[in-house]
Write a protein that holds these residues in place. Structure first.
Motif, mmCIF file in Angstrom:
data_model
loop_
_atom_site.group_PDB
_atom_site.id
_atom_site.type_symbol
_atom_site.label_atom_id
_atom_site.label_comp_id
_atom_site.label_asym_id
_atom_site.label_seq_id
_atom_site.Cartn_x
_atom_site.Cartn_y
_atom_site.Cartn_z
ATOM 1 N N ILE A 1 8.414 -5.804 -4.117
ATOM 2 C CA ILE A 1 8.549 -6.515 -2.848
ATOM 3 C C ILE A 1 9.296 -7.823 -3.049
ATOM 4 O O ILE A 1 10.068 -8.254 -2.182
ATOM 5 N N ARG A 2 9.097 -8.467 -4.187
ATOM 6 C CA ARG A 2 9.850 -9.688 -4.487
ATOM 7 C C ARG A 2 11.353 -9.402 -4.454
ATOM 8 O O ARG A 2 12.140 -10.176 -3.902
ATOM 9 N N ALA B 1 0.831 -1.208 0.000
ATOM 10 C CA ALA B 1 0.000 0.000 0.000
ATOM 11 C C ALA B 1 0.863 1.255 0.000
ATOM 12 O O ALA B 1 0.544 2.253 -0.676
ATOM 13 N N PHE B 2 1.961 1.235 0.756
ATOM 14 C CA PHE B 2 2.887 2.369 0.795
ATOM 15 C C PHE B 2 3.483 2.628 -0.589
ATOM 16 O O PHE B 2 3.537 3.781 -1.051
ATOM 17 N N SER C 1 4.738 5.745 -4.773
ATOM 18 C CA SER C 1 5.386 5.515 -6.070
ATOM 19 C C SER C 1 4.403 5.528 -7.227
ATOM 20 O O SER C 1 4.818 5.479 -8.388
ATOM 21 N N LEU C 2 3.105 5.540 -6.901
ATOM 22 C CA LEU C 2 2.054 5.576 -7.928
ATOM 23 C C LEU C 2 2.139 4.357 -8.854
ATOM 24 O O LEU C 2 1.923 4.459 -10.055
ATOM 25 N N VAL C 3 2.460 3.201 -8.267
ATOM 26 C CA VAL C 3 2.581 1.984 -9.061
ATOM 27 C C VAL C 3 1.345 1.111 -8.868
ATOM 28 O O VAL C 3 0.579 1.276 -7.916
ATOM 29 N N SER C 4 1.173 0.167 -9.772
ATOM 30 C CA SER C 4 0.061 -0.770 -9.695
ATOM 31 C C SER C 4 0.313 -1.806 -8.608
ATOM 32 O O SER C 4 1.465 -2.002 -8.169
ATOM 33 N N PRO C 5 -0.732 -2.517 -8.164
ATOM 34 C CA PRO C 5 -0.500 -3.613 -7.202
ATOM 35 C C PRO C 5 0.475 -4.657 -7.747
ATOM 36 O O PRO C 5 1.297 -5.188 -6.985
ATOM 37 N N GLU C 6 0.418 -4.926 -9.056
ATOM 38 C CA GLU C 6 1.322 -5.911 -9.654
ATOM 39 C C GLU C 6 2.772 -5.435 -9.579
ATOM 40 O O GLU C 6 3.679 -6.211 -9.256
#
Length: 405
Positions: free
Chosen positions: A346-347, A329-330, A335-340
């Protein structure tokens, strides 16, 4: 070179190669005598404790070696990073901030959310329209996406143009070459595999969408004047001419990584400078690939402060007790990035070998940008940047030069 210096450098190389026995990929590149690597492969597998103790022994030898200061400082930093890696491999708990400091000679702090909000406000002005900023930013990025079937042609066109510029500005061995390949299922967007003898293989991850305005940065970072150029010039200068065999091995999670990623992220600035957007748009336009180079350059500058968000995410994840959902969520918020895309980041941040590596991009770019900007008024960018390509500079040395400026 004295026998003692040669022995110390050789033992450092052997130690680095031994780490690869425990963690495949720890040796990013090796261009030295293949017999040395074969000898290490024939040894009994080391334990992390043995690697830790050997790193400490060599650190003491560096301090008493009488080596030239630039060489001693380089080895001291590398061995400090290796000692920390060995402690982590043995199961010793090491906090993220401590880990980054030991590996890369920089102190990590959380970024300023006010700076992120200001970047959002600038992007909001550059990307008017209906809907939330994240939606408009995503739509802008989608408009710039390179069709997958055109990716290879676009990369080769940009590589050829950048190669011509770098040959004129910095010089390269006549026989140098870069081979590109498209791969999948990797935690990064691109990777340079330096093979020695002035050859590189650059892998580009097709799992991620590649934007036309981002491709010049990717090619500059991995090849010209980034990783490939640095490897070529250091192999030619530090190794072949100066006999510094410690530069025949490039090791993950050491200060040289921060220097390498920082200089590579400055590649477009060092090769082209202001106007890179229209420059790239013209080259790709010849292939029928269109994007607004002027807008792309302004958007990239506005979004620059958001580069630090991914390091904040690592600190929250590893040192502040946040879980993956909170960190996702942060990342999506700032960063205005998608969940994907957040999951992909995070990977990378949870990979045992690479979790601290994000700081090489964030802190490396910040440190070397300040250093490049601090050059004398009459010094061209290329004259300053070539020091990064040729000298065994360390983050600690660059920070000292900045303080003295």
């Amino acid at each position: 070179m004295t026998a003692a210096a040669l022995d110390l450098a050789l033992e450092y190389v052997r130690l680095g190669l031994r780490f690869d026995r425990l963690e495949a990929g720890f040796v990013d590149a090796y261009t030295g005598d293949p017999r040395i690597r074969a000898q290490v492969q024939d040894e009994p597998a080391p334990t992390p404790q043995q690697l830790r103790d050997r790193a400490r022994e060599l650190l003491r030898e560096v301090d008493a070696s009488g080596l030239p200061e630039d060489r001693a400082e380089f080895l001291r930093g590398q061995l400090t990073g290796l000692e920390c890696s060995a402690r982590k491999m043995s199961g010793e708990p090491v906090g993220f901030v401590e880990e980054v400091g030991s590996y890369f000679e920089v102190d990590v702090e959380l970024g300023d959310e006010a700076a992120y909000a200001a970047a959002h406000a600038e992007l909001d002005t550059l990307l008017p329209g209906e809907g939330a900023l994240a939606e408009r930013y995503a739509a802008h990025r989608r408009r710039e996406e390179c069709p997958p079937e055109r990716l290879e042609a676009a990369v080769h066109a940009l590589s050829s143009a950048l190669r011509d510029l770098v040959r004129g500005q910095y010089g390269l061995p006549e026989v140098e070459t870069v081979r590109y390949e498209v791969v999948t299922d990797k935690p990064w967007s691109g990777f340079n595999y330096y093979e020695g003898a002035f050859r590189s293989r650059v892998a580009i991850n097709a799992d991620l969408p590649h934007r036309l305005s981002q491709l010049p940065h990717l090619v500059a970072h991995e090849s010209y004047p980034g990783h490939h150029t640095e490897h070529c010039r250091k192999e030619s200068g530090l190794v072949e001419r100066a006999g510094r065999i410690e530069h025949t091995v490039f090791l993950v999670n050491t200060p040289e990584c921060l220097m390498a990623e920082g200089l590579a992220d400055l590649g477009v600035q060092a090769a082209i400078g202001p106007g890179w957007g229209p420059w790239a748009a013209e080259i790709l336009g010849d292939l029928g690939l269109r994007f607004d180079g002027y807008l792309a350059e302004r958007v990239a500058a506005a979004a620059g402060p958001l580069n630090r968000v991914r390091q904040d995410a690592a600190v929250l994840l590893h040192d502040r007790g946040a879980d993956a959902d909170e960190v996702s969520a942060f990342l999506q918020r700032w960063s205005l990035v998608s969940p994907e895309r957040a999951r992909q980041q995070i990977r990378f941040l949870t990979d045992p070998l690479w979790r601290a590596y994000t700081s090489t991009y964030v802190e490396g770019f910040a440190l070397l940008s300040r250093w490049l900007d601090a050059r004398p008024d009459d010094q061209p960018v290329a004259e300053r940047f070539v020091r990064l390509l040729d000298e065994p500079l360390t983050p600690r040395r660059v920070a000292a030069e900045l303080r003295a400026a």
